[in-house]
Design a protein around this motif. Structure first.
Motif, PDB file in Angstrom:
ATOM      1  N   THR A 126       1.029  -1.148  -0.134  1.00  0.00           N
ATOM      2  CA  THR A 126      -0.507   0.271   0.110  1.00  0.00           C
ATOM      3  C   THR A 126       0.680   1.453   0.077  1.00  0.00           C
ATOM      4  O   THR A 126       0.369   2.601  -0.414  1.00  0.00           O
ATOM      5  N   SER A 170      -2.981   8.437 -14.296  1.00  0.00           N
ATOM      6  CA  SER A 170      -2.827   8.022 -12.068  1.00  0.00           C
ATOM      7  C   SER A 170      -2.028   7.550 -11.660  1.00  0.00           C
ATOM      8  O   SER A 170      -2.383   6.277 -12.820  1.00  0.00           O
ATOM      9  N   GLN A 207      -2.029   2.700  -6.712  1.00  0.00           N
ATOM     10  CA  GLN A 207      -1.923   2.882  -5.294  1.00  0.00           C
ATOM     11  C   GLN A 207      -1.052   1.994  -4.272  1.00  0.00           C
ATOM     12  O   GLN A 207      -0.935   2.096  -3.279  1.00  0.00           O
ATOM     13  N   THR A 208      -2.208   1.105  -4.333  1.00  0.00           N
ATOM     14  CA  THR A 208      -1.234  -1.004  -4.000  1.00  0.00           C
ATOM     15  C   THR A 208      -1.128  -1.833  -5.331  1.00  0.00           C
ATOM     16  O   THR A 208      -1.744  -1.560  -6.167  1.00  0.00           O
TER      17      THR A 208
END
Length: 764
Positions: free
Chosen positions: A71, A129, A132-133
């Motif tokens: 994460t 983007s 994110q994880t």
């Protein structure tokens, strides 16, 4: 065991004297931030501060449960050691049998342009983007792609992201999780911002010979862009070529080329191309660099990225080294030039016509030269190829014959001494005026045009609003006055008025000449950033003699929007007797630079003994005037004078820099006492020990036994003691060798314990 106990007792001794303090280390570190903006998709999603691999502690623990989802890729990245970064050129030329280039940008950006033979393995989503994880769909797709992939196994992996930061780090972590050897994973420095990489994206290699380029210098269908340094361009260039440097001289005077599109020169280059599309539209663009290699590739990438059709861009093979090109070089493009200073003089005595062809908007902003003729050729957007500009050209042709004759020279003011002056010269030629470059020619371009600071000053309409040195010195410390010292940094550092601000327009090469000089840009940035504060005050300009530097600074302040009624020149500058006598403050950086030269400089620390013990400059002499209560008692002043008198030879012939608590009371007292003792070359370190620069260079010295310390003549220094009084010259010390009396007492107490415990004696 006995060796380990020694620091404990020493610490106890320091604590007993109240001298052991905790110094916080500077927690700031250099960080790299990544702008992921690309031609097609913006991937700038709130870039966090980043820590480079070199700053990672090898002791950081690897996450214990490798099965957990990642994460925080930044933290995970710090836990491993990856291979060294590689440059864009090395990545482009790498053997594809041993290297695989993984392009981790979005698939949209990859499809728009990529390196030949590279693999699309995005960690950026199509909307720009970043993952994110490790459970994100794009992250899972990446892992599936790289797991057991024969194209990547047993190869060095080069990661290409938008700027060589976040994307590459996230991909590196996922590769590590997929079982790849981290030592084989490398980031391509600069990523897709690298100009070599961006040139490779284009897949073009158009070229023309030097002979073809020389033949095209007068062609309306070709624009020649010279990307060498401005210095090289000035020494010789092809006629009618445009100077847009991607090469420049670094601080060491070495020639370097812009490497990424974020380099200041690359940004300036790109802005010009964006602002002047008509210059390149429908034309062939020939690029001239030093040898037809790096500079041409960098410029081609910048041209193509900013709207120029890549198929119209050509490299001049051999660059400036081509013999035909070299033989065709000129220093001027068929125009005669006159300096701004000569033009100002001519305007005053009426010996020449001065035509200002700048836009009416530009003339209103800067003012005009008294006696000049306003005849605009530029529209209010500084364009020469619009309908408004065509009307202005027509008016020029109709009106100029009634305003000037050929009985005297014609000097032309334009924005920079280029396009406008060239256009005006062409029109004057059509009107029948002699524009020859030979001696009989009548038409001249004013060098640098309105970028020239002397001309800008003359157009400002001010006479300098002079104040004398005495008035300037009396204004030191006033709330409504700011003194801007525009001398070179070294001159300011070695002596300036208290509280004055160093805003140099001078360097080793002299005063700034144009608004484009780096000195001018730095000055303008400072006065613009601080305008809200500065414009409310009277500004006193201090230069070397009250002449060219003050004029340059005044012109720049005018350009930055300041009211020149509040801007004043200190007449005589730093040479004024009153100013010279009051310029006794030196900068902290100057002192640090001179610290090692103990032959010519002496740092005299007049703070209390306790303050000196906690931290001081190496090699400084402790001669306290302050007691432990931060007062200036008479007995210390007496001991100070006695010491100076007894050791006068140590002071004479040296520049004395006085360090006190804040650069005020103690320094003033020390200066007075030294001058009374016949020592006159004395300066105060501004802000004293409050300066962060000074504090960062503080050391704490080992302490010697005061009973064994002798001066250079073998005499007992303790004879200078004041027999039980507060703190005296008995504590005088230099560098790492002299005693601090109060600390020595605590040291001796600790020493007794150590001797009793270890049966050994401390020897310094």
């Amino acid at each position: 065991m006995k060796r380990k106990l020694l620091p404990v007792f020493l610490s106890f001794a320091l604590l007993a004297n109240g001298s052991l303090t905790a110094f916080a280390t500077d927690s700031s570190i250099d960080t790299v931030t990544e702008s992921d903006a690309q031609t097609t998709v913006s991937e700038d999603q709130g870039n966090p501060e980043e820590t480079t691999q070199e700053e990672v502690s090898e002791d950081e623990a690897v996450p214990s449960d490798e099965s957990d989802a990642i994460t925080d890729f930044e933290t995970a990245y710090k836990a491993y050691t990856f291979g060294a970064n590689v440059s864009g050129p090395d990545a482009i030329s790498a053997d594809k049998n041993t290297v695989a280039v993984l392009d981790v940008r979005s698939s949209v950006n990859y499809n728009f342009s990529h390196l030949e033979g590279s693999f699309s393995t995005p960690v950026f989503n199509e909307d720009g983007s970043i993952i994110q994880t490790s459970e994100d769909a794009t992250a899972k797709a990446f892992t599936v792609t790289v797991t057991n992939n024969a194209n990547f196994q047993n190869k060095e992996l080069y990661l290409l992201c938008n700027s060589g930061a976040r994307g590459a780090r996230a991909a590196a972590v996922l590769l590590q999780r997929a079982g790849y050897d981290t030592s084989r994973i490398h980031t391509i420095t600069g990523g897709a911002t690298g100009l070599e990489v961006r040139y490779a994206f284009l897949g073009t290699n158009n070229a023309v010979t030097g002979a073809e380029a020389v033949a095209a210098v007068d062609s309306n269908d070709v624009v020649i862009v010279d990307v060498r340094t401005k210095e090289n361009f000035a020494n010789g260039h092809l006629k009618n070529s445009l100077s847009l440097p991607v090469f420049y001289l670094n601080e060491e005077g070495k020639q370097v080329v812009a490497e990424t599109n974020q380099d200041p020169y690359a940004i300036t280059f790109a802005k010009y191309v964006q602002d002047n599309p008509s210059t390149f539209s429908g034309k062939k663009v020939y690029v001239l660099c030093n040898s037809g290699q790096r500079g041409a590739r960098a410029a081609t990438a910048l041209l193509a990225d900013n709207g120029v059709d890549k198929n119209t861009i050509y490299t001049i093979t051999g660059g400036a080294g081509d013999e035909t090109v070299k033989g065709a070089f000129v220093t001027v493009d068929g125009y005669k030039f006159v300096s701004g200073t000569d033009a100002i003089a001519a305007a005053k005595d009426g010996s020449a016509y001065i035509i200002d062809v700048r836009s009416s908007k530009a003339q209103t902003k800067t003012g005009t030269l008294k006696g000049s003729i306003s005849q605009s050729l530029f529209d209010d957007n500084n364009k020469l190829d619009t309908a408004e500009a065509e009307a202005l050209e027509k008016a020029f042709m109709e009106e100029i014959p009634s305003k000037i004759t050929e009985d005297k020279p014609i000097y032309i003011i334009c924005n920079s001494g280029a396009r406008g002056a060239q256009k005006a010269t062409l029109l004057l030629g059509k009107l029948g005026y002699n524009t020859s470059t030979k001696e009989d020619g009548k038409v001249y371009t004013i060098e640098n045009g309105a970028k020239g600071l002397e001309l800008l000053y003359a157009m400002s309409g001010t006479d300098g609003n002079a104040v004398d040195g005495k008035t300037a010195v009396a204004a030191v410390g006033k709330d409504d006055v700011v003194i801007l010292d525009v001398r070179a940094t070294g001159n300011y550092g070695s002596g300036h008025l208290k509280g004055s601000i160093s805003t140099p327009v001078f360097n080793a090469n002299g005063v700034a000449k144009t608004t484009d000089d780096q000195l001018s840009k730095d000055f303008t940035k400072y006065v613009t950033d601080n305008k809200a504060t500065l414009e409310k005050k009277e500004l006193y300009l201090l230069c070397n003699s009250g002449a060219s530097g003050a004029r340059a600074a005044t012109a720049l302040l005018k350009s930055a929007g300041y009211d020149l009624a509040k801007v004043h020149t200190i007449t005589g500058g730093a040479k004024d007797a009153d100013v010279k006598a009051a310029a006794i403050y030196v900068s902290d950086t100057h002192v640090i630079n001179k610290m090692a030269d103990t032959k010519n400089y002496l740092i005299l620390d007049v703070r209390s003994t306790a303050s000196y013990t906690k931290g001081h400059l190496k090699g400084s002499l402790s001669l306290p005037l302050f007691d432990k209560d931060n007062k200036l008692p008479d007995d210390l002043a007496k001991a100070f004078t006695e010491y100076v008198t007894a050791h006068k030879a140590d002071f004479e012939g040296k520049t004395i820099y006085v360090l006190c608590n804040s650069g005020a009371r103690g320094a003033a007292k020390a200066t007075q006492l030294l001058k009374e003792a016949g020592i006159t070359n004395v300066f105060t370190i501004e802000n004293g020990a409050k300066s962060e620069v000074i504090q960062k260079h503080f050391v704490t010295d080992p302490v010697a036994d005061p009973d064994t310390k002798k001066d250079n003549n073998g005499k007992d220094n303790n004879k200078n003691q004041n027999n039980g009084k507060t703190t005296t010259a008995a504590t005088t010390k230099t560098g790492d060798t002299a005693p601090i009396a109060a600390l020595a007492v605590a040291m001796l107490a600790a020493l007794g314990a150590i001797i009793a415990f270890g049966k050994k004696k401390i020897v310094k």
